[in-house]
Write a protein that holds these residues in place. Structure first.
Motif, PDB file in Angstrom:
ATOM      1  N   ASN A 270       0.843  -1.206   0.000  1.00 49.79           N
ATOM      2  CA  ASN A 270       0.000   0.000   0.000  1.00 49.79           C
ATOM      3  C   ASN A 270       0.876   1.253   0.000  1.00 49.79           C
ATOM      4  N   ILE A 271       1.920   1.217   0.822  1.00 50.32           N
ATOM      5  CA  ILE A 271       2.763   2.414   0.962  1.00 50.32           C
ATOM      6  C   ILE A 271       3.616   2.602  -0.297  1.00 50.32           C
ATOM      7  N   ASP A 272       4.097   1.485  -0.864  1.00 49.43           N
ATOM      8  CA  ASP A 272       4.785   1.578  -2.173  1.00 49.43           C
ATOM      9  C   ASP A 272       3.917   2.357  -3.150  1.00 49.43           C
ATOM     10  N   MET A 273       2.629   1.973  -3.199  1.00 49.38           N
ATOM     11  CA  MET A 273       1.725   2.607  -4.172  1.00 49.38           C
ATOM     12  C   MET A 273       1.464   4.072  -3.804  1.00 49.38           C
ATOM     13  N   ALA A 274       1.312   4.345  -2.504  1.00 42.95           N
ATOM     14  CA  ALA A 274       1.095   5.743  -2.079  1.00 42.95           C
ATOM     15  C   ALA A 274       2.310   6.607  -2.425  1.00 42.95           C
ATOM     16  N   ILE A 275       3.509   6.029  -2.291  1.00 36.83           N
ATOM     17  CA  ILE A 275       4.726   6.782  -2.660  1.00 36.83           C
ATOM     18  C   ILE A 275       4.733   7.021  -4.167  1.00 36.83           C
ATOM     19  N   ASN A 276       4.290   6.018  -4.927  1.00 37.44           N
ATOM     20  CA  ASN A 276       4.241   6.201  -6.384  1.00 37.44           C
ATOM     21  C   ASN A 276       3.184   7.221  -6.792  1.00 37.44           C
ATOM     22  N   VAL A 277       2.061   7.263  -6.062  1.00 40.75           N
ATOM     23  CA  VAL A 277       1.066   8.323  -6.300  1.00 40.75           C
ATOM     24  C   VAL A 277       1.726   9.693  -6.105  1.00 40.75           C
ATOM     25  N   THR A 278       2.483   9.823  -5.015  1.00 40.29           N
ATOM     26  CA  THR A 278       3.157  11.094  -4.713  1.00 40.29           C
ATOM     27  C   THR A 278       4.172  11.425  -5.808  1.00 40.29           C
ATOM     28  N   ARG A 279       4.896  10.411  -6.222  1.00 35.16           N
ATOM     29  CA  ARG A 279       5.911  10.627  -7.274  1.00 35.16           C
ATOM     30  C   ARG A 279       5.224  11.074  -8.570  1.00 35.16           C
ATOM     31  N   ASP A 280       4.122  10.406  -8.926  1.00 34.30           N
ATOM     32  CA  ASP A 280       3.378  10.807 -10.141  1.00 34.30           C
ATOM     33  C   ASP A 280       2.942  12.262 -10.044  1.00 34.30           C
ATOM     34  N   LEU A 281       2.425  12.637  -8.860  1.00 29.39           N
ATOM     35  CA  LEU A 281       1.897  14.006  -8.704  1.00 29.39           C
ATOM     36  C   LEU A 281       2.982  15.062  -8.892  1.00 29.39           C
ATOM     37  N   ASN A 282       4.216  14.692  -8.600  1.00 29.54           N
ATOM     38  CA  ASN A 282       5.301  15.654  -8.772  1.00 29.54           C
ATOM     39  C   ASN A 282       5.620  15.943 -10.242  1.00 29.54           C
ATOM     40  N   GLU A 283       4.965  15.218 -11.153  1.00 28.31           N
ATOM     41  CA  GLU A 283       5.043  15.579 -12.581  1.00 28.31           C
ATOM     42  C   GLU A 283       4.241  16.853 -12.842  1.00 28.31           C
ATOM     43  N   PHE A 284       3.216  17.086 -11.978  1.00 26.93           N
ATOM     44  CA  PHE A 284       2.302  18.211 -12.216  1.00 26.93           C
ATOM     45  C   PHE A 284       2.495  19.343 -11.222  1.00 26.93           C
ATOM     46  N   SER A 285       2.915  18.988 -10.012  1.00 24.60           N
ATOM     47  CA  SER A 285       2.910  19.964  -8.923  1.00 24.60           C
ATOM     48  C   SER A 285       3.950  19.532  -7.895  1.00 24.60           C
ATOM     49  N   LYS A 286       3.839  20.047  -6.671  1.00 30.45           N
ATOM     50  CA  LYS A 286       4.770  19.664  -5.614  1.00 30.45           C
ATOM     51  C   LYS A 286       3.986  18.883  -4.562  1.00 30.45           C
ATOM     52  N   TRP A 287       4.338  17.627  -4.349  1.00 33.99           N
ATOM     53  CA  TRP A 287       3.638  16.795  -3.375  1.00 33.99           C
ATOM     54  C   TRP A 287       4.625  16.054  -2.476  1.00 33.99           C
ATOM     55  N   SER A 288       4.209  15.832  -1.227  1.00 37.73           N
ATOM     56  CA  SER A 288       4.994  15.076  -0.260  1.00 37.73           C
ATOM     57  C   SER A 288       4.114  14.014   0.384  1.00 37.73           C
ATOM     58  N   ILE A 289       4.760  13.105   1.074  1.00 37.02           N
ATOM     59  CA  ILE A 289       4.031  12.063   1.797  1.00 37.02           C
ATOM     60  C   ILE A 289       4.695  11.872   3.156  1.00 37.02           C
ATOM     61  N   MET A 290       3.880  11.633   4.189  1.00 40.26           N
ATOM     62  CA  MET A 290       4.463  11.545   5.537  1.00 40.26           C
ATOM     63  C   MET A 290       3.653  10.588   6.417  1.00 40.26           C
ATOM     64  N   PRO A 291       4.342   9.649   7.095  1.00 41.58           N
ATOM     65  CA  PRO A 291       3.622   8.788   8.039  1.00 41.58           C
ATOM     66  C   PRO A 291       3.248   9.554   9.307  1.00 41.58           C
ATOM     67  N   MET A 292       2.064   9.258   9.843  1.00 40.77           N
ATOM     68  CA  MET A 292       1.638   9.850  11.121  1.00 40.77           C
ATOM     69  C   MET A 292       2.193   8.963  12.232  1.00 40.77           C
ATOM     70  N   ARG A 293       3.445   9.231  12.644  1.00 43.54           N
ATOM     71  CA  ARG A 293       4.075   8.383  13.660  1.00 43.54           C
ATOM     72  C   ARG A 293       3.398   8.603  15.017  1.00 43.54           C
ATOM     73  N   GLY A 294       3.240   7.521  15.770  1.00 48.40           N
ATOM     74  CA  GLY A 294       2.436   7.580  16.993  1.00 48.40           C
ATOM     75  C   GLY A 294       3.204   8.029  18.222  1.00 48.40           C
ATOM     76  N   HIS A 295       3.999   7.117  18.836  1.00 51.80           N
ATOM     77  CA  HIS A 295       4.768   7.486  20.028  1.00 51.80           C
ATOM     78  C   HIS A 295       5.673   8.674  19.693  1.00 51.80           C
ATOM     79  N   TYR A 296       5.923   9.520  20.699  1.00 52.26           N
ATOM     80  CA  TYR A 296       6.600  10.788  20.410  1.00 52.26           C
ATOM     81  C   TYR A 296       8.015  10.623  19.893  1.00 52.26           C
ATOM     82  N   ASN A 297       8.688   9.486  20.192  1.00 52.43           N
ATOM     83  CA  ASN A 297      10.058   9.351  19.684  1.00 52.43           C
ATOM     84  C   ASN A 297      10.285   8.006  19.005  1.00 52.43           C
ATOM     85  N   VAL A 298       9.229   7.462  18.402  1.00 55.05           N
ATOM     86  CA  VAL A 298       9.434   6.235  17.614  1.00 55.05           C
ATOM     87  C   VAL A 298      10.303   6.569  16.398  1.00 55.05           C
TER      88      VAL A 298
END
Ligand code: SF4
Length: 438
Positions: A270-298
């Motif tokens: 799933n994340i491979d594909m989400a990263i590829n979605v982000t990469r595709d979008l950078n053909e048109f605009s500026k996009w980033s992707i970020m995990p919502m990490r849980g514990h404060y220092n994981v």
């Protein structure tokens, strides 16, 4: 009272650094906490509770607890780790980088299996990043530039309560002067969450079919949206095309994602594909992707091990050098296969987060739990070592979810005699060196 400013909240990966505390004139007690959300404030106030443990507890044969000294706790832990053939040292997400680093020294001395809580949350994200790289940015850039935000498989209204107000949806930044009015906001989640109730678009994807929806968006980006089936993963084709076209037209977008994607069917793919979605979008605009990490220092645990060993989790030190093989060297797999003969837990609560079958097996192993709280893990531990609250009673480095290191501050002293994580680990390390004669 004395007002302490610039306090960092040691609860979730948002790592808010604008908290303020009122402390008593003698500097011993936190009286009030400002700017924190409910869960962050609770952590500060819980540290002040009168029934807090201030001595280690050892389980007796009849199942009851007996208070012991820190010296006895150090001795038990050092003996347990020194005598074990294959010990697991797990957790490391709710502590500072200094303690994580000291833990690695202990792990190296006993050839431990080192693993952190990513193993049951964003480990699949780390694997995908190793596969595909990651186009990402800082939360400061999101605040100042982003006009399109997607929360995919996460519910920050509950899990990261100030994320939307500090960084992603509501704040006004340098290029985002209209705040939330200037941002398009999408939630992809099978459930109608409190976060979803705030959005422009809620896409209630069918459970476990994120990969298909991400693939369908890529079809839209490549100009083939008309060829999609009428419905993909429960979402009508017209909606997918409409959202996809808006994503292409964004000035700066970010996909934040959580365990709804990382721990459902397909996991790291799933994340491979989400990263590829982000990469595709950078053909048109500026996009980033970020995990919502849980514990404060994981994130910090992955960073420390990244620079020490080259791997962020699931590390096998048994051969004297680091090996990495999630699925073989991951905590749950090790426990379920019955390969371990001791468990050391610090800065997390596997008793609450691991499958029940694994917790039952942990219960049969010698187990030390280092935690300021009484938790489900302490219920299966033989020794519970209470320690100072990092970020409240001791400072140290922590990494925010965007991998920005932030120095947390001590606000008040811990109760007299209570050690910090790092101090306890250092004593265990010194004692183990004596036992092993090194
Ligand atoms: Fe603490 Fe997270 Fe709440 Fe910020 S959002 S105050 S870091 S719990």
């Amino acid at each position: 009272p004395v007002r302490v400013t610039d306090v960092v909240c040691p609860f979730c990966g948002t790592l808010c650094d604008d908290l303020e505390c009122d402390i008593s004139d003698d500097g011993k007690k936190i009286l009030e906490i400002y700017n924190a959300c409910a869960i962050g404030a609770e952590k500060f106030m819980h540290s002040q509770s009168d029934d807090r443990l201030v001595l280690p507890r050892m389980r007796q044969e009849d199942g009851t607890w007996k208070n012991v000294s820190y010296e006895e706790a150090v001795e038990y832990t050092a003996q347990m780790l020194s005598n074990a053939v294959k010990p697991l040292m797990y957790g490391w997400s709710s502590t500072n980088c200094e303690a994580q680093s000291m833990g690695s020294k202990v792990g190296e001395l006993c050839g431990a299996q080192m693993d952190n809580t990513a193993t049951v949350c964003h480990g699949s994200t780390l694997i995908a990043i190793q596969d595909a790289g990651v186009p990402t940015c800082t939360l400061g850039e999101i605040k100042n530039r982003a006009d399109f935000i997607i929360f995919w498989g996460c519910n920050p209204a509950h899990a990261h309560p100030r994320h939307m107000s500090r960084y992603s949806i509501f704040p006004r930044g340098f290029f985002t002067g209209k705040g939330h009015k200037g941002r398009t906001f999408v939630v992809v989640d099978p459930r109608h969450t409190d976060t979803a109730s705030l959005t422009d678009y809620h896409l209630p994807v069918e459970q476990g079919r994120d990969y298909e929806l991400l693939s369908a968006l890529r079809v839209v980006f490549h100009g083939e949206g008309d060829r999609l089936p009428e419905v993909v993963a429960g979402i009508p084709k017209e909606t997918i095309i409409e959202v996809g076209e808006k994503m292409k037209a964004a000035r700066f977008g970010c996909i934040f994602f959580g365990m709804g994607v990382t721990q459902s069917i397909s996991k790291n793919h799933n994340i491979d594909m989400a990263i590829n979605v982000t990469r595709d979008l950078n053909e048109f605009s500026k996009w980033s992707i970020m995990p919502m990490r849980g514990h404060y220092n994981v994130t910090g645990s992955g960073e420390v091990w990244g620079w020490q060993y080259g791997y962020p989790f699931c590390i096998d030190l048994s051969r004297g050098y680091a090996r990495y093989n999630p699925g073989e060297s991951s905590s749950n797999d090790l426990i379920e296969r019955g390969e371990l003969d001791a468990v050391f837990v610090l800065g997390s609560d596997p008793g609450a987060h691991f499958p029940f079958s694994a917790v039952k097996k942990m219960n049969k192993l010698p187990c030390v739990c280092v935690d300021p709280h009484i938790t489900p893990t302490t219920v299966v531990a033989d020794l519970h070592v209470p320690v100072a609250f990092v970020g409240v009673e001791v400072g140290g480095c922590a990494y925010r979810m965007d991998s920005v290191p932030i120095e947390t501050h001590k606000v008040v002293d811990p109760p007299e005699g209570v050690l910090t994580d790092e101090e306890f680990l250092e004593k265990v390390y010194e004692r183990m060196k004596e036992i092993k004669g090194v």
